[in-house]
Scaffold this motif. Structure first.
Motif, mmCIF file in Angstrom:
data_model
loop_
_atom_site.group_PDB
_atom_site.id
_atom_site.type_symbol
_atom_site.label_atom_id
_atom_site.label_comp_id
_atom_site.label_asym_id
_atom_site.label_seq_id
_atom_site.Cartn_x
_atom_site.Cartn_y
_atom_site.Cartn_z
ATOM 1 N N SER A 37 0.894 -1.162 0.000
ATOM 2 C CA SER A 37 0.000 0.000 0.000
ATOM 3 C C SER A 37 0.926 1.204 0.000
ATOM 4 N N THR A 38 1.036 1.882 -1.111
ATOM 5 C CA THR A 38 2.126 2.823 -1.305
ATOM 6 C C THR A 38 1.678 4.079 -2.047
ATOM 7 N N PRO A 39 2.376 5.194 -1.822
ATOM 8 C CA PRO A 39 2.117 6.366 -2.664
ATOM 9 C C PRO A 39 2.537 6.082 -4.101
ATOM 10 N N VAL A 40 1.776 6.617 -5.039
ATOM 11 C CA VAL A 40 2.098 6.480 -6.471
ATOM 12 C C VAL A 40 2.030 7.865 -7.099
ATOM 13 N N PRO A 41 3.195 8.381 -7.600
ATOM 14 C CA PRO A 41 4.529 7.773 -7.550
ATOM 15 C C PRO A 41 5.143 7.891 -6.157
ATOM 16 N N VAL A 42 6.283 7.211 -5.962
ATOM 17 C CA VAL A 42 6.973 7.267 -4.672
ATOM 18 C C VAL A 42 7.492 8.683 -4.449
ATOM 19 N N PRO A 43 7.240 9.289 -3.273
ATOM 20 C CA PRO A 43 7.667 10.676 -3.023
ATOM 21 C C PRO A 43 9.188 10.840 -3.118
ATOM 22 N N LYS A 44 9.601 11.997 -3.614
ATOM 23 C CA LYS A 44 11.031 12.300 -3.697
ATOM 24 C C LYS A 44 11.666 12.417 -2.312
ATOM 25 N N ALA A 45 10.842 12.704 -1.301
ATOM 26 C CA ALA A 45 11.365 12.838 0.055
ATOM 27 C C ALA A 45 11.855 11.510 0.630
ATOM 28 N N MET A 46 11.474 10.388 0.019
ATOM 29 C CA MET A 46 11.924 9.087 0.503
ATOM 30 C C MET A 46 13.348 8.834 0.014
ATOM 31 N N ASP A 77 12.808 15.763 4.923
ATOM 32 C CA ASP A 77 11.901 16.885 4.682
ATOM 33 C C ASP A 77 10.580 16.418 4.063
ATOM 34 N N MET A 78 10.009 15.388 4.655
ATOM 35 C CA MET A 78 8.707 14.906 4.182
ATOM 36 C C MET A 78 7.598 15.711 4.860
ATOM 37 N N LEU A 131 7.807 19.546 8.460
ATOM 38 C CA LEU A 131 8.714 18.693 7.696
ATOM 39 C C LEU A 131 9.385 17.709 8.647
ATOM 40 N N PHE A 132 9.287 16.429 8.309
ATOM 41 C CA PHE A 132 9.894 15.380 9.136
ATOM 42 C C PHE A 132 11.105 14.788 8.427
ATOM 43 N N THR A 133 12.193 14.607 9.157
ATOM 44 C CA THR A 133 13.400 13.948 8.659
ATOM 45 C C THR A 133 13.797 12.862 9.637
ATOM 46 N N GLY A 162 12.904 10.596 14.524
ATOM 47 C CA GLY A 162 13.628 11.641 13.816
ATOM 48 C C GLY A 162 13.259 13.014 14.344
ATOM 49 N N THR A 163 13.362 14.008 13.462
ATOM 50 C CA THR A 163 13.147 15.400 13.845
ATOM 51 C C THR A 163 12.005 15.999 13.049
ATOM 52 N N MET A 164 11.113 16.692 13.760
ATOM 53 C CA MET A 164 9.966 17.353 13.146
ATOM 54 C C MET A 164 10.140 18.867 13.272
ATOM 55 N N VAL A 165 10.116 19.549 12.136
ATOM 56 C CA VAL A 165 10.182 21.011 12.115
ATOM 57 C C VAL A 165 8.801 21.512 11.722
ATOM 58 N N TYR A 166 8.066 22.069 12.697
ATOM 59 C CA TYR A 166 6.705 22.510 12.443
ATOM 60 C C TYR A 166 6.692 23.803 11.631
ATOM 61 N N ASP A 167 5.640 23.963 10.826
ATOM 62 C CA ASP A 167 5.473 25.196 10.060
ATOM 63 C C ASP A 167 5.230 26.383 10.990
ATOM 64 N N ASP A 168 4.535 26.135 12.086
ATOM 65 C CA ASP A 168 4.248 27.191 13.049
ATOM 66 C C ASP A 168 5.512 27.500 13.857
ATOM 67 N N PRO A 169 6.077 28.694 13.743
ATOM 68 C CA PRO A 169 7.323 29.006 14.458
ATOM 69 C C PRO A 169 7.187 28.900 15.969
ATOM 70 N N LYS A 170 5.978 29.017 16.503
ATOM 71 C CA LYS A 170 5.800 28.892 17.946
ATOM 72 C C LYS A 170 6.062 27.462 18.420
ATOM 73 N N LEU A 171 5.804 26.502 17.562
ATOM 74 C CA LEU A 171 6.002 25.104 17.930
ATOM 75 C C LEU A 171 7.446 24.674 17.725
#
Length: 261
Positions: A46-55, A104-105, A126-128, A177-186
């Motif tokens: 069960s996969t994204p089609v096409p496979v994301p470039k972030a992978m 950066d997914m 964005l998650f790395t 991993g590391t999550m960088v939230y879009d909201d600068p407060k987070l």
């Protein structure tokens, strides 16, 4: 394999042999109808089609054991014609497990920050890092296919559509991993082996294309190989945690048995 699937397969083969014995005692075999059964398994994802470039990397992929049993009926368009319509009903499982690394997914995850509002709200960012995804799905499936018979009915080419009703679902992701939230407060948060459960996000139905063939190497016993490709995403538009549309892409292989040949 789950015990109930062993029982289902045992009952299936018992039914096949009973029907086969009844048909062998009949004086005349129907010329337009043919009934068959199949036992096999699914291999795919069960996969994204096409496979994301972030992978960035796939560490491992585990196909798991995905059994399926099916009963089918074929009806010739005309006596002696190679063309027929095949309709079946199947109980099947589709699933897999994969461990990958992404960079950066774009995802949406609940934040533990004291600056977050609703504690159940998912915040984009964005998650790395690494993630382990496990999907297990159970379906009741009805395939409808056009059939073309070759080699004195030993080879049957089929293609058509399938509709599946969801019977059970499990969709779990463990991230590290590391999550960088879009909201600068987070800000930035470290996700150490955090488990995300999306089992209730799977749609109640699936629909797609199925194409393949059966080959009978004996009078009644044969093998089959098919490819199924889902045409609708597994999750609805309300699912924002993973912004990629995922589809069921599986091959099904196994053995077939003609009940009245």
């Amino acid at each position: 394999m789950n015990r109930r699937y062993f029982l289902l397969i045992a009952c299936f083969w018992s039914l096949c042999f009973i029907l086969s014995a009844q048909e062998s005692n009949a004086s005349v075999r129907p010329s337009l109808w043919e009934f068959s059964g199949r036992v096999g398994m699914h291999v795919g994802a069960s996969t994204p089609v096409p496979v994301p470039k972030a992978m960035e990397h796939v560490y491992a992929w585990y196909p798991r054991l995905n059994p399926m049993v099916q009963l089918s009926a074929s009806r010739r368009l005309l006596a002696g014609s190679p063309w027929a319509v095949n309709v079946g009903i199947a109980v099947e499982k589709k699933g897999m497990e994969a461990t990958t690394r992404v960079k950066d997914m774009k995802v949406a995850i609940v934040s533990d920050s004291p600056y977050a509002g609703n504690p159940d709200e998912e915040y984009p960012g964005l998650f790395t890092g690494d993630n382990n995804t496990e999907i297990r799905l159970g379906y009741l499936t009805i395939p409808v296919q056009a059939e073309y018979n070759m080699l004195k009915d030993r080879l049957k080419l089929r293609g058509g559509l399938y509709t599946s009703l969801l019977l059970e679902s499990s969709f779990r992701v463990i991230i590290d991993g590391t999550m960088v939230y879009d909201d600068p407060k987070l800000g930035t948060a470290q996700m150490d082996l955090r488990e995300l459960n999306f089992s209730d996000k799977i749609k109640g139905a699936d629909f797609g294309v199925i194409i393949g063939a059966d080959y009978y190497f004996a009078r009644q016993i044969g093998a089959f190989a098919y490819v199924t490709f889902g045409l609708i995403p597994l999750t609805g538009t309300h699912f924002k945690a993973i912004p990629y549309r995922m589809y069921n892409v599986f091959a099904r292989i196994g053995f077939s048995y003609r009940l009245n040949y």
